[in-house]
Design an enzyme around this catalytic site. Structure first.
Site, PDB file in Angstrom:
ATOM      1  CG  HIS A  70      -6.039  -5.290   4.801  1.00 23.49           C
ATOM      2  ND1 HIS A  70      -5.332  -3.598   4.081  1.00 23.49           N
ATOM      3  CD2 HIS A  70      -5.447  -5.712   4.582  1.00 23.49           C
ATOM      4  CE1 HIS A  70      -4.197  -4.132   4.744  1.00 23.49           C
ATOM      5  NE2 HIS A  70      -4.517  -5.242   4.234  1.00 23.49           N
ATOM      6  CG  ASP A 108      -5.464  -2.162   8.095  1.00 25.83           C
ATOM      7  OD1 ASP A 108      -5.245  -1.494   8.892  1.00 25.83           O
ATOM      8  OD2 ASP A 108      -5.403  -0.521   6.700  1.00 25.83           O
ATOM      9  CG  ASP A 168      -8.439  -1.108   3.970  1.00 29.84           C
ATOM     10  OD1 ASP A 168     -10.624  -0.879   3.978  1.00 29.84           O
ATOM     11  OD2 ASP A 168      -7.350  -0.956   4.554  1.00 29.84           O
ATOM     12  CG  HIS A 216      -7.966   1.815   1.663  1.00 26.53           C
ATOM     13  ND1 HIS A 216      -6.991   1.358   1.466  1.00 26.53           N
ATOM     14  CD2 HIS A 216      -8.836   2.243   2.487  1.00 26.53           C
ATOM     15  CE1 HIS A 216      -6.545   1.291   2.018  1.00 26.53           C
ATOM     16  NE2 HIS A 216      -7.210   2.777   2.766  1.00 26.53           N
ATOM     17  CD  GLU A 276      -4.672  -1.815   1.677  1.00 29.82           C
ATOM     18  OE1 GLU A 276      -3.579  -2.191   1.969  1.00 29.82           O
ATOM     19  OE2 GLU A 276      -5.414  -0.928   2.216  1.00 29.82           O
ATOM     20  CG  ASP A 315      -8.364   2.389   9.391  1.00 29.34           C
ATOM     21  OD1 ASP A 315      -7.704   0.840   8.705  1.00 29.34           O
ATOM     22  OD2 ASP A 315      -7.896   3.065   8.707  1.00 29.34           O
ATOM     23  CG  ASP A 363      -8.929   4.038   5.658  1.00 27.61           C
ATOM     24  OD1 ASP A 363      -9.555   3.399   5.770  1.00 27.61           O
ATOM     25  OD2 ASP A 363      -7.517   4.659   5.587  1.00 27.61           O
ATOM     26  CE  LYS A 373      -6.042   5.920   2.859  1.00 31.59           C
ATOM     27  NZ  LYS A 373      -5.720   5.819   4.119  1.00 31.59           N
ATOM     28  CD1 TRP A 395      -2.409   2.060   0.622  1.00 35.79           C
ATOM     29  CD2 TRP A 395      -0.824   2.010   2.368  1.00 35.79           C
ATOM     30  NE1 TRP A 395      -2.909   3.469   0.793  1.00 35.79           N
ATOM     31  CE2 TRP A 395      -2.032   3.745   1.656  1.00 35.79           C
ATOM     32  CE3 TRP A 395      -0.711   2.333   2.872  1.00 35.79           C
ATOM     33  CZ2 TRP A 395      -1.802   4.160   2.489  1.00 35.79           C
ATOM     34  CZ3 TRP A 395      -0.370   3.552   3.927  1.00 35.79           C
ATOM     35  CH2 TRP A 395      -1.323   5.040   3.709  1.00 35.79           C
TER      36      TRP A 395
HETATM   37  C1  LIG Z   1      -0.954  -0.091   8.422  1.00 33.47           C
HETATM   38  C2  LIG Z   1      -2.110  -0.287   6.867  1.00 33.47           C
HETATM   39  O1  LIG Z   1      -1.039  -0.922   6.114  1.00 33.47           O
HETATM   40  C3  LIG Z   1      -2.818   0.384   6.461  1.00 33.47           C
HETATM   41  O2  LIG Z   1      -3.490   1.206   7.188  1.00 33.47           O
HETATM   42  C4  LIG Z   1      -2.977  -0.089   4.659  1.00 33.47           C
HETATM   43  O3  LIG Z   1      -3.493  -0.809   4.921  1.00 33.47           O
HETATM   44  C5  LIG Z   1      -4.038   1.490   4.442  1.00 33.47           C
HETATM   45  O4  LIG Z   1      -4.662   0.770   5.177  1.00 33.47           O
HETATM   46  C6  LIG Z   1      -3.956   2.754   4.733  1.00 33.47           C
HETATM   47  O5  LIG Z   1      -5.150   2.822   4.706  1.00 33.47           O
HETATM   48 MN   LIG Z   2      -5.469  -1.579   4.091  1.00 35.76          MN
END
Ligand SMILES: C[C@H](O)[C@H](O)[C@@H](O)C(=O)CO
Ligand SMILES: [Mn+2]
Length: 417
Positions: free
Chosen positions: A285, A325, A258, A261, A225, A295, A293, A227, A184
């Site tokens: 993810h 993630d 993800d 994303h 990955e 998380d 995003d 985004k 990523w």
């Molecule tokens: C820390 C991770 O690699 C990171 O979250 C990545 O995977 C991501 O999703 C960034 O937005």
């Molecule tokens: Mn991710």
């Protein structure tokens, strides 16, 4: 017979009446490995420069006590979490989680700097996945790494990428499980760019340079990955979904989706069946965006259930690597891992407990009423009795009991840090 087993036997009968074999569902669930991400344990700080800024447009908010400060602490926390999660899984490491006394930079890392992780994973019966860290470093310059117009910056990150491949290869060879190395790259722009094309070309060429050496896929495979945006990169992300669809398909890489994303109403569950037709495999993810995003820890929401269904109904699990993630620093971090991982497993169990063949038949016959009635009634079936039995036969706590263990670990270990 334990109470849990008694309830399981009753649930088994109810499911059997609609043509679902719960024993078979449990067998299937046993085969689902989740790649648990190490970075929930310390708010994505890592051990290279833990006091440095978290950059790359991601952010961990909160200050809950007990974050891991050393690899040893992180491993202890992970052991606690894994002891509360049924089954055998994988750990997903980022490159900044080196475990060495040497002062080593991202463009210098070698397998030996991760040897204690391998030893530990072997002891624990875990596989290891990996990620290059293209952020939280002074060479993340002007919001760019691999797409930078500055060759010195690009070369630094190309070298980093190449080195991570060797480390993932080492993980795979040592542990006998293919190590997925997920790329990523946060590069982007805060405001509207004039030239979207050239940075993408530079990213493509830099990735090609990193992947030029052929490695044995038995040991490691790469995922890419995408985004939509990041903090400070709101207008443009070089590695967009379209970019990596094209890159992954033409280069034979796994495409990583993800859940956080994409646009707020865009769900990854709807994309899996298309990607599966064209790509060489997928990585997920599993995360939870809240307005952005963010998380957040994975909860049992509609999208999680739908991801499970899509992968199970279409038999896509053999082509999909499931990673997590999220990084929430406002709550107990061990509890975060346990909730997120157990929920992800439960979503698969729900899908395994569905009479899929029957539902597909009804759909082909245009019997949409029966399709709706069965899927709605199923929501009230006792899947939790099957889940509890899965926990019991895998020797992990059932129901709330796991949380008592986390609270006692918090009191005896985390709060003493
Ligand atoms: C820390 C991770 O690699 C990171 O979250 C990545 O995977 C991501 O999703 C960034 O937005
Ligand atoms: Mn991710």
């Amino acid at each position: 017979m334990s109470k849990v087993e008694q309830r399981y036997q009753a649930a088994k009968e109810r499911y059997a009446a609609i043509g679902v074999d719960t024993d078979h569902a449990l067998e299937k669930l046993k085969g689902v490995k989740i790649s648990v991400h190490c970075w929930q344990g310390d708010d994505v700080k890592g051990f290279m420069n833990p006091d440095g800024e978290l950059t790359g447009g991601i952010m961990a908010t909160g200050n809950y006590p007990g974050a891991a400060r050393t690899p040893k602490e992180l491993r202890a926390d992970l052991e606690k979490a894994f002891s509360l999660i049924p089954g055998k899984h994988k750990l997903n490491l980022h490159a900044i989680y080196v475990d060495t006394d040497e002062k080593v930079d991202l463009n210098e890392i070698e397998p030996k700097h991760f040897a204690p992780w391998v030893e530990w994973a072997r002891e624990q019966g875990l596989g290891l996945d990996f990620n290059p860290t293209f952020f939280s470093h002074p060479m993340f310059k002007d919001n760019y790494t691999l797409a930078s117009p500055d060759k010195e910056v690009r070369d630094f990150w190309v070298e980093h990428g190449k080195r991570t491949r060797k480390i993932a290869e080492y993980f795979g060879r040592e542990l006998g499980q293919t190590s997925i190395n997920n790329f990523w790259v946060p590069d982007g722009m805060k405001d509207n760019p004039i030239d979207r094309f050239t940075p993408r070309k530079r990213l493509m060429e830099a990735l090609d340079e990193i992947f030029a050496e052929k490695l044995d896929e038995k040991y490691t495979r790469e995922a890419v990955e995408s985004k939509l945006f990041g903090l400070g990169a709101e207008a443009y992300t070089v590695g967009s979904h379209e970019f990596y669809m094209g890159y992954g398909i033409t280069r034979g890489k796994l495409i990583c989706l993800d859940a956080g994303h994409f646009h707020p109403t865009e769900m990854i569950s709807g994309k899996l069946s298309s990607l599966a037709l064209f790509g060489k495999g997928m990585m997920l993810h599993v995360s939870r965006p809240v307005r952005w995003d963010s998380d957040h820890v994975v909860l049992m929401d509609d999208e999680l259930v739908e991801i499970g269904r899509e992968l199970v109904r279409n038999d896509l699990l053999p082509h999909t690597h499931i990673g997590l993630d999220f990084f929430d620093a406002t709550i107990n971090r061990v509890a975060a891992w346990v909730v997120g991982t157990r929920n992800t497993q439960k979503a698969f169990l729900k899908a395994f407990l569905e009479p899929t063949a029957e539902l597909k038949k009804l759909e082909l016959e245009n019997d949409f009423t029966s399709r709706m009635v069965i899927t709605e009634e199923l929501k009230d079936f006792p899947y939790s009795d099957v889940w509890n039995y899965f926990c019991e036969i895998n020797s992990v706590p059932v129901g709330f009991d796991w949380f008592k263990e986390v609270k006692s670990y918090e009191k005896n270990v985390l709060l003493k840090r």
